[in-house]
Design a protein around this motif. Structure first.
Motif, mmCIF file in Angstrom:
data_model
loop_
_atom_site.group_PDB
_atom_site.id
_atom_site.type_symbol
_atom_site.label_atom_id
_atom_site.label_comp_id
_atom_site.label_asym_id
_atom_site.label_seq_id
_atom_site.Cartn_x
_atom_site.Cartn_y
_atom_site.Cartn_z
ATOM 1 N N LEU A 65 -6.847 -7.950 0.142
ATOM 2 C CA LEU A 65 -6.131 -9.179 0.631
ATOM 3 C C LEU A 65 -4.912 -8.750 0.832
ATOM 4 N N ARG A 66 -4.361 -7.881 0.662
ATOM 5 C CA ARG A 66 -2.907 -7.166 0.740
ATOM 6 C C ARG A 66 -2.241 -7.010 2.139
ATOM 7 N N ALA A 67 -2.956 -6.494 2.750
ATOM 8 C CA ALA A 67 -2.549 -6.164 4.375
ATOM 9 C C ALA A 67 -3.014 -7.386 5.209
ATOM 10 N N ALA A 68 -2.021 -7.310 6.252
ATOM 11 C CA ALA A 68 -2.155 -8.610 7.130
ATOM 12 C C ALA A 68 -3.857 -8.558 7.833
ATOM 13 N N GLU A 69 -4.573 -7.547 7.730
ATOM 14 C CA GLU A 69 -5.915 -7.676 8.023
ATOM 15 C C GLU A 69 -6.685 -7.305 6.843
ATOM 16 N N PRO A 70 -7.364 -8.126 6.218
ATOM 17 C CA PRO A 70 -8.030 -7.789 5.082
ATOM 18 C C PRO A 70 -9.246 -6.962 5.200
ATOM 19 N N GLU A 71 -9.545 -6.334 4.251
ATOM 20 C CA GLU A 71 -10.577 -5.151 4.257
ATOM 21 C C GLU A 71 -11.387 -5.336 3.032
ATOM 22 N N ILE A 72 -12.958 -4.975 3.312
ATOM 23 C CA ILE A 72 -13.861 -4.958 2.122
ATOM 24 C C ILE A 72 -14.164 -3.495 2.052
ATOM 25 N N GLU A 73 -14.579 -3.118 0.733
ATOM 26 C CA GLU A 73 -15.183 -1.617 0.445
ATOM 27 C C GLU A 73 -16.283 -1.913 -0.314
ATOM 28 N N ASP A 74 -17.239 -1.122 -0.407
ATOM 29 C CA ASP A 74 -18.397 -1.183 -1.332
ATOM 30 C C ASP A 74 -17.793 -0.076 -2.510
ATOM 31 N N LEU A 75 -18.105 -0.523 -3.698
ATOM 32 C CA LEU A 75 -17.523 -0.004 -4.877
ATOM 33 C C LEU A 75 -18.697 0.975 -5.668
ATOM 34 N N GLY A 76 -19.316 1.638 -4.551
ATOM 35 C CA GLY A 76 -20.577 2.590 -5.055
ATOM 36 C C GLY A 76 -21.954 1.830 -5.697
ATOM 37 N N SER A 77 -22.094 0.799 -5.183
ATOM 38 C CA SER A 77 -23.198 -0.246 -5.750
ATOM 39 C C SER A 77 -24.323 0.500 -5.532
#
Length: 282
Positions: A65-77
């Motif tokens: 949530l740090r950037a102006a455009e939030p991102e999602i990342e899979d953590l090797g699930s």
């Protein structure tokens, strides 16, 4: 009995109400206000958001949530993450109304446009008549495909989505994977919950697509064969009967491989009888 979502636990600091609430996650009838630099979602107790579902990894996905455009990342699930119905590869930007699927659970990412609300409140969603993706009712058009809101079109789309049983094919896919991996207890727990939901819809007269019912019936037959229990074979026969169709060849071949067992014989024959009736009808 209707479908009951798994418990969701949230660390207090991510919805404390201190500071501006920039983003939210919607999970069934609950909303969680998000703040801070990142939010980890999974089934582990150390995650900021914990969902008690065996198909989630302990640390399943991360919301940056740090950037102006939030991102999602899979953590090797183990079972992966989907964004708007597509497998997530690496990182991806998040937008208002995006659907995030972790295992069998779906969350909706929201960008509030008004003063922060209590995290237990429920957001209104619309179904896009163009792409069928739900999005916040505060938007005048779909943020995914740009189609403008239409009350008549939305009503028809909502009826279609409700009747389609769209969650059942995914359930069947995840349960089948659990069976292949030998995680039979997980498969049994998930399938029980899914069949409860399906039976509740059928009891309420929802016109569920027979193809969706058949997908769950096949999973039930495969689980019954793996566990060597009549309960799931009987469930399968009942569901195939509700769908007015016979078990596919793959299920019949699976039944052939079940060792002779007097406790399973009647259940196996009920499934075979459905195939016999279907061939006679042709």
């Amino acid at each position: 009995m209707g479908f009951t979502p798994p418990p969701l636990h949230v660390y207090p600091e991510i919805h404390s109400g201190a500071g501006d609430v920039r983003y939210r996650l919607r999970f069934h009838l609950q909303e969680v206000d998000l703040s801070g630099d990142e939010v980890i979602v999974g089934r582990g107790a150390t995650c900021q958001i914990t969902i008690d579902d065996p198909m989630l990894s302990r640390r399943h996905a991360r919301l940056d949530l740090r950037a102006a455009e939030p991102e999602i990342e899979d953590l090797g699930s183990r079972n992966g993450t989907q964004l708007n119905g597509r497998p997530l590869r690496g990182r991806a930007a998040l937008r208002d109304g995006d659907r995030i699927r972790l295992g069998t659970q779906e969350l909706v990412f929201l960008v509030p446009r008004s003063a922060p609300r209590d995290f237990r409140t429920t957001s209104g969603l619309r179904f896009c008549v163009g792409c069928a993706v739900p999005y916040p009712s505060t938007s005048v058009q779909c943020p995914h495909c740009g189609v403008a809101f239409s009350q008549e079109g939305e009503a028809a789309m909502a009826r279609d989505v409700a009747a389609s049983g769209w969650t059942f094919p995914l359930l069947a896919e995840v349960v089948a994977r659990a069976i292949e991996q030998g995680r039979l207890a997980d498969a049994e727990r998930m399938l029980s919950r899914g069949i409860d939901e399906l039976e509740d819809q059928l009891a309420r007269g929802v016109d569920v697509d027979p193809v969706r019912i058949s997908a769950v019936a096949e999973c039930s037959a495969r689980l019954g064969a793996a566990l060597r229990t009549a309960r799931w074979l009987d469930k399968s026969a009942l569901l195939y009967g509700r769908a007015a169709c016979a078990p596919p060849q793959g299920v019949l071949e699976l039944l052939d491989r079940i060792p002779v067992d007097p406790l399973l014989g009647a259940a196996v024959e009920r499934l075979r009888h459905l195939d016999t009736r279907a061939r006679q009808a042709r």
